[in-house]
Motif scaffolding. Sequence first.
Motif, PDB file in Angstrom:
ATOM      1  N   PRO A 140     109.688 -47.123  21.721  1.00  0.00           N
ATOM      2  CA  PRO A 140     109.939 -45.854  21.831  1.00  0.00           C
ATOM      3  C   PRO A 140     108.744 -44.829  22.244  1.00  0.00           C
ATOM      4  O   PRO A 140     108.633 -43.826  22.800  1.00  0.00           O
ATOM      5  N   MET A 141     107.350 -45.335  21.718  1.00  0.00           N
ATOM      6  CA  MET A 141     106.277 -44.549  22.566  1.00  0.00           C
ATOM      7  C   MET A 141     106.188 -44.699  23.810  1.00  0.00           C
ATOM      8  O   MET A 141     105.552 -43.786  24.515  1.00  0.00           O
ATOM      9  N   GLU A 142     106.621 -45.702  24.221  1.00  0.00           N
ATOM     10  CA  GLU A 142     106.321 -46.153  25.780  1.00  0.00           C
ATOM     11  C   GLU A 142     107.588 -45.487  26.687  1.00  0.00           C
ATOM     12  O   GLU A 142     107.203 -44.672  27.665  1.00  0.00           O
ATOM     13  N   THR A 143     108.435 -45.173  25.800  1.00  0.00           N
ATOM     14  CA  THR A 143     109.719 -44.805  26.619  1.00  0.00           C
ATOM     15  C   THR A 143     109.845 -43.182  26.622  1.00  0.00           C
ATOM     16  O   THR A 143     110.075 -42.529  27.245  1.00  0.00           O
ATOM     17  N   ALA A 144     109.135 -42.564  25.599  1.00  0.00           N
ATOM     18  CA  ALA A 144     109.072 -41.166  25.259  1.00  0.00           C
ATOM     19  C   ALA A 144     108.365 -40.558  26.480  1.00  0.00           C
ATOM     20  O   ALA A 144     107.288 -41.072  26.891  1.00  0.00           O
ATOM     21  N   PRO A 145     108.864 -39.417  26.960  1.00  0.00           N
ATOM     22  CA  PRO A 145     108.500 -38.940  28.274  1.00  0.00           C
ATOM     23  C   PRO A 145     107.186 -38.204  28.312  1.00  0.00           C
ATOM     24  O   PRO A 145     106.552 -37.900  29.306  1.00  0.00           O
ATOM     25  N   ASP A 146     106.937 -37.595  27.015  1.00  0.00           N
ATOM     26  CA  ASP A 146     105.655 -36.522  27.104  1.00  0.00           C
ATOM     27  C   ASP A 146     105.087 -36.825  25.544  1.00  0.00           C
ATOM     28  O   ASP A 146     106.021 -37.443  24.590  1.00  0.00           O
ATOM     29  N   ASP A 147     103.939 -36.162  25.402  1.00  0.00           N
ATOM     30  CA  ASP A 147     103.473 -36.181  24.037  1.00  0.00           C
ATOM     31  C   ASP A 147     104.189 -35.448  23.150  1.00  0.00           C
ATOM     32  O   ASP A 147     104.116 -36.022  21.984  1.00  0.00           O
ATOM     33  N   ARG A 148     105.018 -34.533  23.276  1.00  0.00           N
ATOM     34  CA  ARG A 148     105.698 -33.746  22.417  1.00  0.00           C
ATOM     35  C   ARG A 148     106.742 -34.586  21.861  1.00  0.00           C
ATOM     36  O   ARG A 148     107.343 -34.720  20.737  1.00  0.00           O
ATOM     37  N   SER A 149     107.373 -35.518  22.898  1.00  0.00           N
ATOM     38  CA  SER A 149     108.543 -36.338  22.646  1.00  0.00           C
ATOM     39  C   SER A 149     107.938 -37.694  21.680  1.00  0.00           C
ATOM     40  O   SER A 149     108.600 -37.905  20.687  1.00  0.00           O
ATOM     41  N   ARG A 150     106.719 -37.879  21.999  1.00  0.00           N
ATOM     42  CA  ARG A 150     106.116 -39.148  20.957  1.00  0.00           C
ATOM     43  C   ARG A 150     105.908 -38.409  19.785  1.00  0.00           C
ATOM     44  O   ARG A 150     106.074 -39.158  18.783  1.00  0.00           O
TER      45      ARG A 150
ATOM     46  N   ILE B 254     107.668 -36.171  18.158  1.00  0.00           N
ATOM     47  CA  ILE B 254     108.970 -36.319  17.599  1.00  0.00           C
ATOM     48  C   ILE B 254     109.522 -37.641  17.142  1.00  0.00           C
ATOM     49  O   ILE B 254     110.065 -37.840  15.974  1.00  0.00           O
ATOM     50  N   VAL B 255     109.072 -38.658  17.783  1.00  0.00           N
ATOM     51  CA  VAL B 255     109.575 -40.107  17.665  1.00  0.00           C
ATOM     52  C   VAL B 255     108.830 -40.347  16.194  1.00  0.00           C
ATOM     53  O   VAL B 255     109.156 -41.028  15.305  1.00  0.00           O
ATOM     54  N   ALA B 256     107.671 -40.185  16.126  1.00  0.00           N
ATOM     55  CA  ALA B 256     106.677 -40.427  14.914  1.00  0.00           C
ATOM     56  C   ALA B 256     107.196 -39.839  13.766  1.00  0.00           C
ATOM     57  O   ALA B 256     106.952 -40.226  12.786  1.00  0.00           O
ATOM     58  N   ARG B 257     107.688 -38.567  13.956  1.00  0.00           N
ATOM     59  CA  ARG B 257     108.343 -37.598  12.859  1.00  0.00           C
ATOM     60  C   ARG B 257     109.473 -38.225  12.266  1.00  0.00           C
ATOM     61  O   ARG B 257     109.731 -38.532  11.124  1.00  0.00           O
TER      62      ARG B 257
END
Length: 594
Positions: free
Chosen positions: A510-520, A522-525
């Motif tokens: 997911p961290m590689e797939t996420a398109p930007d820092d904000r998305s990453r 969200i994934v982490a949360r």
Amino acid sequence: MADNFAQTLKQQTDIVKVIGEYVKLRKAGAQNWTGLCPFHKEKSPSFSVNATHGYFYCFGCHAKGDVFTFIQKLENVTFPEAVRTVAAKMGIAMPRREFSSPEEAREAGLRKQLLDLHEAATQYFEQALQQPEAARAREYLTGREVSPETQKLFRIGYAPDDFNAMRDAMARHFPEEALRASGLFSSKEQSDDGRPTSPIYARFRKRITFPIANEQGRTIAFTARALDSDDKSGPKYVNSPETALYSKGSVLFNLHRAKQPIRDQNYALLVEGQMDCLRVFTVGIQPVIATSGTAFTEHQVRLLSRFTKRVIVNFDPDTAGANAAEKSLALLTEEGFEVRIVTLEGGLDPDGFIRQHGVAMYAEALRTAKPHADYLIERARALFPQRTADAKVKAINFLLPHIRRLPSEIARAQFAEDAAQKLSVDSAMLRKEMQQAATQRLGSIKQTAASQIGENEKKLLRVLLLGPEQRIRQRVALEIAAHPEWLEGLASADLLEALANAPLDAAVDPMETAPDDRSREIVARVLTEDVHNDLDMLTMDGGNALHALERRRLERRMRELTATSAEAERRGDDTMRRQLAMEIIDVQRKLRTL
């Protein structure tokens, strides 16, 4: 003005003759004349003019007064201006003005010389247009379908490609001080105090000239168009500089011709340039005025408000035109104008559109002009087309300065509600922030208002983070990929789309797939939240979340259809209403089955 001149003039004035130039009067007795009141709409005449006592009275709106009051009210001018107008109509000379100082007398004399000089320059350019040298200018005007009658009406001329000829012609009749102060000539060198010292030469050369007139129709400046488009010919348009007669931000092109049609039809059409203005005017749409280029000022807004509070804006659709339209909207709405916007098909300006499609289609475009709020919302959607909540925050912050300028709190709240609906702002928090900013006339909302993701989004993200062997992951990914419209307005739209489009037969980082820092972030949360990830529960959550997305889409479409149907009803478009009604029924049926 002598103290008793106005009273003497009033005694000598035929009030029936003066008012009869504005109102169709018929005799109604020995002393009275009647007609339709020019100050309010009526079908039966209630406006009365008494010839003997020199007054008018309306039994409908109770307007009353003498001949000066009538001119003041109808022409929206001051009392001294009304006196001068009446004197001119009656052919009575004004008393010689007494000046308080030699400087005041000199300035008044210079102003009169400048008016006379600009009239002489207008005639000079008109005559030059008929000379052999102006053949290319005439060909250009013919190619733009500017008829000889239009050229004569707008006093279009030609500035010869000569530095000295016009100066020498004018110098025979006007002093050098007037020539230098007119803005018609330039000089290369200046003295220490800023005054030009070298010989003057013609400012306008090898250009088609358009006179700019004041409210009384007197030429006070020029704008001149180059015949050549290469860099050597300079800018396409050259305008007169600021002078004692002319201030660019205080004049509206064609107002002296358009002011009566504006009053009669209670709206003004605002376009950008002279060519657009003369085209629209000569095809019969006469309440048309133009700004100088794309400039529009508070002074021009106040000037226009003397004649109407309803404006249709039709600027060029390019970036400069769109920016100018936005600035014009800001000024007009602050002053309480009702504003509509015309955007012509094909990216055409009014001149080009009328020549290609005809006046009937242009008149229809004016009839269906968008309310300014709808235009700005569409502009916001075009500037920030992404479906993410961050993009919607940017769109809202683009709109808020326009919303807060509205004088009425009710109008601000309605604009905010329309914007939230048409931008598909479904987040309760974001909608609340927007409404609060609108009612309190704030300039922006916080970006963090969009960072909150809903429970359905979290459910979908948890499913999409499952392994490739889980059928619910495949189902959710395929459904989202097939229905990208479901994601519109979601804070995690970009992340959901990226995860849904990831390979279905492999584990997702997911961290590689996420398109930007904000998305990453969200994934982490989502990954760190302490929730029960039972597969059966996730399968049920995923199905319910997809179901909620479709319901959300249908509800958003229902709001759009309802708003569009109301606009079609306002325009009297029954065909469009019937089409929309059929789709509304279809959407309602689908909502009932969900």
